[in-house]
Design a protein around this motif. Structure first.
Motif, PDB file in Angstrom:
ATOM      1  N   GLY A  47       0.849  -1.382   0.026  1.00 46.45           N
ATOM      2  CA  GLY A  47      -0.018   0.036   0.102  1.00 46.45           C
ATOM      3  C   GLY A  47       0.879   1.212   0.169  1.00 46.45           C
ATOM      4  O   GLY A  47       0.401   2.323   0.264  1.00 46.45           O
ATOM      5  N   ARG A  49       2.312   4.533  -1.190  1.00 50.78           N
ATOM      6  CA  ARG A  49       1.960   5.363  -2.115  1.00 50.78           C
ATOM      7  C   ARG A  49       2.686   6.764  -1.871  1.00 50.78           C
ATOM      8  O   ARG A  49       3.082   7.069  -0.761  1.00 50.78           O
ATOM      9  CB  ARG A  49       0.530   5.873  -2.196  1.00 50.78           C
ATOM     10  N   GLN A 177     -11.357   4.054 -14.499  1.00 51.73           N
ATOM     11  CA  GLN A 177     -12.324   2.991 -15.073  1.00 51.73           C
ATOM     12  C   GLN A 177     -11.336   2.139 -16.128  1.00 51.73           C
ATOM     13  O   GLN A 177     -11.400   1.051 -15.982  1.00 51.73           O
ATOM     14  CB  GLN A 177     -13.348   3.751 -15.707  1.00 51.73           C
ATOM     15  N   GLY A 180      -8.690   0.010 -13.829  1.00 60.10           N
ATOM     16  CA  GLY A 180      -9.367  -0.878 -12.880  1.00 60.10           C
ATOM     17  C   GLY A 180      -9.112  -0.506 -11.391  1.00 60.10           C
ATOM     18  O   GLY A 180      -9.573  -1.221 -10.437  1.00 60.10           O
ATOM     19  N   TYR A 181      -8.262   0.621 -11.002  1.00 61.31           N
ATOM     20  CA  TYR A 181      -8.121   0.845  -9.635  1.00 61.31           C
ATOM     21  C   TYR A 181      -7.691   2.225  -9.384  1.00 61.31           C
ATOM     22  O   TYR A 181      -7.138   2.942 -10.570  1.00 61.31           O
ATOM     23  CB  TYR A 181      -7.107  -0.142  -9.114  1.00 61.31           C
ATOM     24  N   GLY A 182      -7.724   2.687  -8.256  1.00 62.53           N
ATOM     25  CA  GLY A 182      -7.109   4.030  -7.879  1.00 62.53           C
ATOM     26  C   GLY A 182      -7.341   4.140  -6.434  1.00 62.53           C
ATOM     27  O   GLY A 182      -8.250   3.587  -5.758  1.00 62.53           O
ATOM     28  N   THR A 183      -6.360   4.991  -5.833  1.00 58.70           N
ATOM     29  CA  THR A 183      -6.533   5.082  -4.292  1.00 58.70           C
ATOM     30  C   THR A 183      -7.175   6.443  -4.177  1.00 58.70           C
ATOM     31  O   THR A 183      -7.551   6.860  -2.901  1.00 58.70           O
ATOM     32  CB  THR A 183      -5.151   5.170  -3.783  1.00 58.70           C
ATOM     33  N   GLY A 184      -7.961   7.037  -5.207  1.00 58.51           N
ATOM     34  CA  GLY A 184      -8.547   8.230  -4.810  1.00 58.51           C
ATOM     35  C   GLY A 184      -7.942   9.494  -5.178  1.00 58.51           C
ATOM     36  O   GLY A 184      -6.718   9.583  -5.240  1.00 58.51           O
ATOM     37  N   ALA A 185      -8.649  10.661  -4.879  1.00 56.45           N
ATOM     38  CA  ALA A 185      -8.206  12.028  -5.214  1.00 56.45           C
ATOM     39  C   ALA A 185      -7.760  12.600  -3.618  1.00 56.45           C
ATOM     40  O   ALA A 185      -8.466  12.830  -2.869  1.00 56.45           O
ATOM     41  CB  ALA A 185      -9.227  12.979  -5.422  1.00 56.45           C
ATOM     42  N   TRP A 186      -6.289  12.280  -3.603  1.00 54.90           N
ATOM     43  CA  TRP A 186      -5.911  12.860  -2.146  1.00 54.90           C
ATOM     44  C   TRP A 186      -5.935  14.351  -1.796  1.00 54.90           C
ATOM     45  O   TRP A 186      -5.612  15.325  -2.438  1.00 54.90           O
ATOM     46  CB  TRP A 186      -4.408  12.502  -2.262  1.00 54.90           C
ATOM     47  N   VAL A 196     -13.940  12.550  -6.012  1.00 50.19           N
ATOM     48  CA  VAL A 196     -14.138  12.188  -7.563  1.00 50.19           C
ATOM     49  C   VAL A 196     -15.071  10.810  -7.572  1.00 50.19           C
ATOM     50  O   VAL A 196     -14.444   9.857  -7.225  1.00 50.19           O
ATOM     51  CB  VAL A 196     -12.884  11.839  -8.297  1.00 50.19           C
ATOM     52  N   ALA A 197     -16.309  11.210  -7.988  1.00 52.72           N
ATOM     53  CA  ALA A 197     -17.147   9.681  -8.218  1.00 52.72           C
ATOM     54  C   ALA A 197     -16.660   9.066  -9.306  1.00 52.72           C
ATOM     55  O   ALA A 197     -16.478   9.419 -10.312  1.00 52.72           O
ATOM     56  CB  ALA A 197     -18.595  10.071  -8.240  1.00 52.72           C
ATOM     57  N   ILE A 198     -16.358   7.583  -9.265  1.00 53.98           N
ATOM     58  CA  ILE A 198     -15.789   7.077 -10.281  1.00 53.98           C
ATOM     59  C   ILE A 198     -17.173   6.285 -11.120  1.00 53.98           C
ATOM     60  O   ILE A 198     -17.876   5.532 -10.300  1.00 53.98           O
ATOM     61  CB  ILE A 198     -14.879   5.752  -9.835  1.00 53.98           C
TER      62      ILE A 198
ATOM     63  N   LEU B   8      -7.768  -0.404   0.629  1.00 55.91           N
ATOM     64  CA  LEU B   8      -7.151  -0.494  -0.535  1.00 55.91           C
ATOM     65  C   LEU B   8      -8.061  -1.639  -1.307  1.00 55.91           C
ATOM     66  O   LEU B   8      -8.336  -1.551  -2.433  1.00 55.91           O
ATOM     67  CB  LEU B   8      -5.734  -1.068  -0.163  1.00 55.91           C
ATOM     68  N   ALA B  11     -10.797  -0.501  -2.545  1.00 57.12           N
ATOM     69  CA  ALA B  11     -10.836   0.153  -4.145  1.00 57.12           C
ATOM     70  C   ALA B  11     -10.519  -0.379  -5.163  1.00 57.12           C
ATOM     71  O   ALA B  11     -10.876  -0.361  -6.290  1.00 57.12           O
ATOM     72  CB  ALA B  11      -9.644   1.284  -3.863  1.00 57.12           C
ATOM     73  N   GLY B  15     -12.728  -1.269  -8.404  1.00 54.09           N
ATOM     74  CA  GLY B  15     -11.860  -1.192  -9.936  1.00 54.09           C
ATOM     75  C   GLY B  15     -12.228  -2.252 -10.568  1.00 54.09           C
ATOM     76  O   GLY B  15     -12.539  -2.384 -12.038  1.00 54.09           O
ATOM     77  N   ALA B  16     -12.188  -3.417  -9.799  1.00 51.66           N
ATOM     78  CA  ALA B  16     -12.245  -4.820 -10.622  1.00 51.66           C
ATOM     79  C   ALA B  16     -13.762  -4.939 -11.509  1.00 51.66           C
ATOM     80  O   ALA B  16     -13.989  -5.256 -12.243  1.00 51.66           O
ATOM     81  CB  ALA B  16     -11.886  -5.900  -9.886  1.00 51.66           C
ATOM     82  N   ALA B  18     -15.758  -2.431 -11.998  1.00 52.07           N
ATOM     83  CA  ALA B  18     -16.165  -1.565 -12.755  1.00 52.07           C
ATOM     84  C   ALA B  18     -16.154  -1.652 -14.382  1.00 52.07           C
ATOM     85  O   ALA B  18     -15.233  -2.728 -14.416  1.00 52.07           O
ATOM     86  CB  ALA B  18     -15.279  -0.225 -12.458  1.00 52.07           C
ATOM     87  N   ARG B  27     -21.020   3.199  -3.878  1.00 53.80           N
ATOM     88  CA  ARG B  27     -19.647   3.303  -3.990  1.00 53.80           C
ATOM     89  C   ARG B  27     -19.053   3.159  -2.667  1.00 53.80           C
ATOM     90  O   ARG B  27     -19.121   3.721  -1.809  1.00 53.80           O
ATOM     91  CB  ARG B  27     -19.275   4.634  -4.462  1.00 53.80           C
ATOM     92  N   SER B  30     -12.324   5.386  -1.586  1.00 53.32           N
ATOM     93  CA  SER B  30     -11.180   5.194  -1.743  1.00 53.32           C
ATOM     94  C   SER B  30     -10.160   5.056  -0.719  1.00 53.32           C
ATOM     95  O   SER B  30     -10.606   5.477   0.620  1.00 53.32           O
ATOM     96  CB  SER B  30     -10.826   6.158  -2.892  1.00 53.32           C
ATOM     97  N   MET B  31      -8.993   4.517  -0.906  1.00 54.39           N
ATOM     98  CA  MET B  31      -7.996   4.696   0.293  1.00 54.39           C
ATOM     99  C   MET B  31      -7.786   5.889   0.715  1.00 54.39           C
ATOM    100  O   MET B  31      -7.790   6.422   1.654  1.00 54.39           O
ATOM    101  CB  MET B  31      -6.725   4.338  -0.458  1.00 54.39           C
ATOM    102  N   ALA B  32      -7.859   6.914  -0.277  1.00 55.36           N
ATOM    103  CA  ALA B  32      -7.676   8.523  -0.036  1.00 55.36           C
ATOM    104  C   ALA B  32      -8.689   8.969   1.183  1.00 55.36           C
ATOM    105  O   ALA B  32      -8.541   9.406   2.146  1.00 55.36           O
ATOM    106  CB  ALA B  32      -7.267   9.414  -0.963  1.00 55.36           C
ATOM    107  N   GLU B  36      -8.794   9.966   5.105  1.00 55.77           N
ATOM    108  CA  GLU B  36      -8.818  11.057   5.402  1.00 55.77           C
ATOM    109  C   GLU B  36      -9.968  11.180   6.609  1.00 55.77           C
ATOM    110  O   GLU B  36     -10.003  11.796   7.554  1.00 55.77           O
ATOM    111  CB  GLU B  36      -9.547  12.165   4.377  1.00 55.77           C
TER     112      GLU B  36
END
Ligand code: HEM
Ligand code: SF4
Ligand code: SF4
Lengths: 198, 329
Positions: A47, A49, A177, A180-186, A196-198, B8, B11, B15-16, B18, B27, B30-32, B36
């Protein structure tokens, strides 16, 4: 008018610090002051980042709310700027800022702080655009020249995005999209009370 | 750690799945977002590693700034406003209902030395520092709402900048004065049973009784301890603020500011009462810190036991060498 934002895609950031260097050089930021920095969380662990962070130009900015001399203002692009001629270097904005963005040159008596310096979203300050006076106090004003912040422009992996919040969010959404993955908008939840809605 | 992995995983799962499911299923954060929210709820930082020397920069997000903001902008403004204006209101009502407290039987014309030069000098050093520290501190809390609209931004910055210098430098004589104050007056300020009786009688202010008191009465002892103990805490927290991040980190700085400013506004309210009663509120009181000589009748009225002691001292005083007994020649 656009609502300017930063978005860091941690899946792409390789901790090269080019954004930090670009910022330092573009604005001739003095030694000891970092308008932008790269923080690595979960270093060496699963994890891990790296996140490049600077002033996020918050909605309802905490720095502006606490400043005892009210020297902050928000531009039409929603960039949070301040007037160094009015700042007294009290350090309150640093206590309130969630992202540790305000920086202070060490000056004068004791550990007392000089005038606060922070990321301007490459938008200069209250002086007339692209004058020498503006450059000395705040660095270059790329926004006035129709350019975006240099840190993001320089980013070789395009992990760091800067620009109209809607546009950079849609770029990020599309990436997540597709791969297929992302940790989001920090920092978005903290700075803009939205994600950010995916 | 567990939560981070969960975040994680969440998330990754989204992703998988989607994009087909993401549009219908709620939804997952996310990790972020997860980090937070957790940091906010637990009051912790999102901390990492940094390659520049500034250790503070390793904190990615510090959500407590939000509480500190609420404290500074809301809590402090209310507590400070109520304490200061409330005390002024109480004093005004007191003045209007009871008037200036007179010296019973008028001035006798004979005086006693109450405070010597060292005591008075030190008192005024502490007092003048306190007033400037208080005004420059209050300026940071209220100035932008009150003074800024009147004088304009440039002048207000100039005032605040000088206020900041004054606040930083006068901290030192103020602290020195507190130490001297403690040393010279502590022996007369130890609380005792008489003080309880004094408070029960309303200090002679509220009822019509005249409680007995030594050199300092219950109320003055309270002022002394508020000044010395409150001042000590204000000074220590203040020095932590003057040397930012030298002794402590972000939480420490925020906490120091909270303690410093809250205690300060309360002390300002207490000192307003002290200033009132020592000047316009009571006939004869100011002389004690002015010339140092108080009228005997004032002393008997407010510090009967002390006046007796002083007079007794005078009677048993050793005769200077060569003095002749009265009527000897
Ligand atoms: C004795 C040593 C003292 C020291 C070292 C000290 C130092 C400080 C510092 C560094 C600050 C932060 C703001 C700035 O940088 O100017 C501050 C704030 C403040 N001080 Fe002091 N101070 C002292 C005594 C006092 C006293 C005696 C009072 C009240 C009579 C006072 C009232 C305040 C107030 C009200 C604030 C907060 C203003 C705000 O945040 O809105 N201080 N002090
Ligand atoms: S990131 Fe910090 S300095 Fe920038 S607008 Fe938000 S609170 Fe202000
Ligand atoms: S350091 Fe300057 S900008 Fe920051 S709160 Fe104080 S006066 Fe305002």
């Amino acid at each position: 008018m656009a609502r300017m934002k930063f978005l860091l895609d941690a899946e792409r950031c390789i901790e090269c610090n080019a954004c930090v260097t670009a910022c330092k050089n573009e604005h001739e930021v003095p030694w000891g002051i970092n308008r932008r920095r790269v923080v690595t969380i979960n270093d060496g662990k699963p994890g891990e980042r790296s996140i490049s962070m600077a002033c996020m130009h918050c909605t309802d900015a905490p720095c502006a709310a606490v400043c005892p001399v009210s020297c902050f203002y928000t531009t039409a692009d929603a960039v949070v700027l301040h007037d160094k001629d009015l700042c007294i270097g009290c350090g309150y904005c640093f206590y309130a800022c969630p992202f540790g963005a305000p920086q202070y040159p060490r000056l004068g008596n004791f550990g007392s702080r000089g005038k606060m310096d922070k990321c301007t979203f490459c938008a200069g300050g209250p002086q007339a655009d692209n004058t020498q006076a503006e450059y000395i106090q705040y660095g270059s004003n790329r926004l006035a020249e129709g350019k975006l912040p240099l840190c993001a422009e320089m980013c070789s992996t395009k992990a760091l995005l800067a620009g109209d919040g809607e546009i950079i969010a849609s770029i990020y959404r599309e990436r997540v999209q597709r791969r297929g993955y992302g940790t989001g908008a920090w920092g978005w939840r903290t700075a803009y009370r939205e994600t950010v809605a995916i | 750690m567990k939560l981070r992995i969960l975040g994680l995983l969440a998330a990754l799962l989204i992703g998988a799945a989607a994009p087909a499911i993401a549009q219908t299923a709620p939804r997952a954060p996310s990790m972020a977002e997860e980090m937070e929210v957790q940091a906010l709820l637990r009051g912790t930082h999102i901390q990492g590693r940094i390659s520049i020397p500034d250790e503070k920069a390793a904190t990615l997000i510090q959500p407590e700034g939000r509480e500190w903001r609420a404290f500074h902008n809301v809590t402090l403004a209310w507590v400070g406003g109520i304490a200061v204006l409330g005390m002024l209101a109480i004093l005004t009502v007191f003045r209007l209902s009871k008037g200036r407290i007179p010296i019973e039987g008028g001035r006798s014309g004979r005086t006693l030395l109450r405070f010597n030069v060292l005591e008075r000098g030190n008192h005024w050093m502490v007092a003048s520092c306190f007033i400037i520290l208080g005004l420059s501190g209050l300026n940071l809390t209220f100035g932008r709402h009150i003074l800024l609209p009147i004088v304009g931004p440039e002048a207000f910055t100039a005032i605040s900048q000088w206020g900041k210098y004054a606040h930083n430098f006068l901290a030192f004589p103020f602290t020195l004065g507190l130490v001297v104050m403690l040393l010279i007056w502590v022996k007369d300020n130890i609380p005792n049973a008489r003080d309880i009786a004094w408070f029960k009688a309303g200090g002679g202010l509220i009822g019509n009784e005249h409680p007995q008191a030594g050199r300092f009465n219950g109320g003055q002892k309270m002022v002394f301890w508020i000044t010395v103990l409150g001042g000590a805490v204000v000074a220590v927290s203040g020095y932590l603020l003057v040397f930012p991040f030298f002794f402590t980190g972000m939480e420490g700085m925020q906490l120091s500011h909270i303690i410093h400013s809250l205690l300060s506004v309360l002390m300002i309210a207490a000192m307003l009462a002290h200033i009132y009663i020592g000047s316009v509120g009571m006939d004869g009181a100011f002389d004690a810190m002015g010339t140092g000589q108080v009228d005997l009748n004032w002393a008997k009225q407010h510090h009967g036991l002390w006046a007796q002691e002083e007079l007794a001292k005078g009677r048993t005083a050793v005769q200077p060498p060569g003095a002749k007994a009265s009527g000897a020649d």
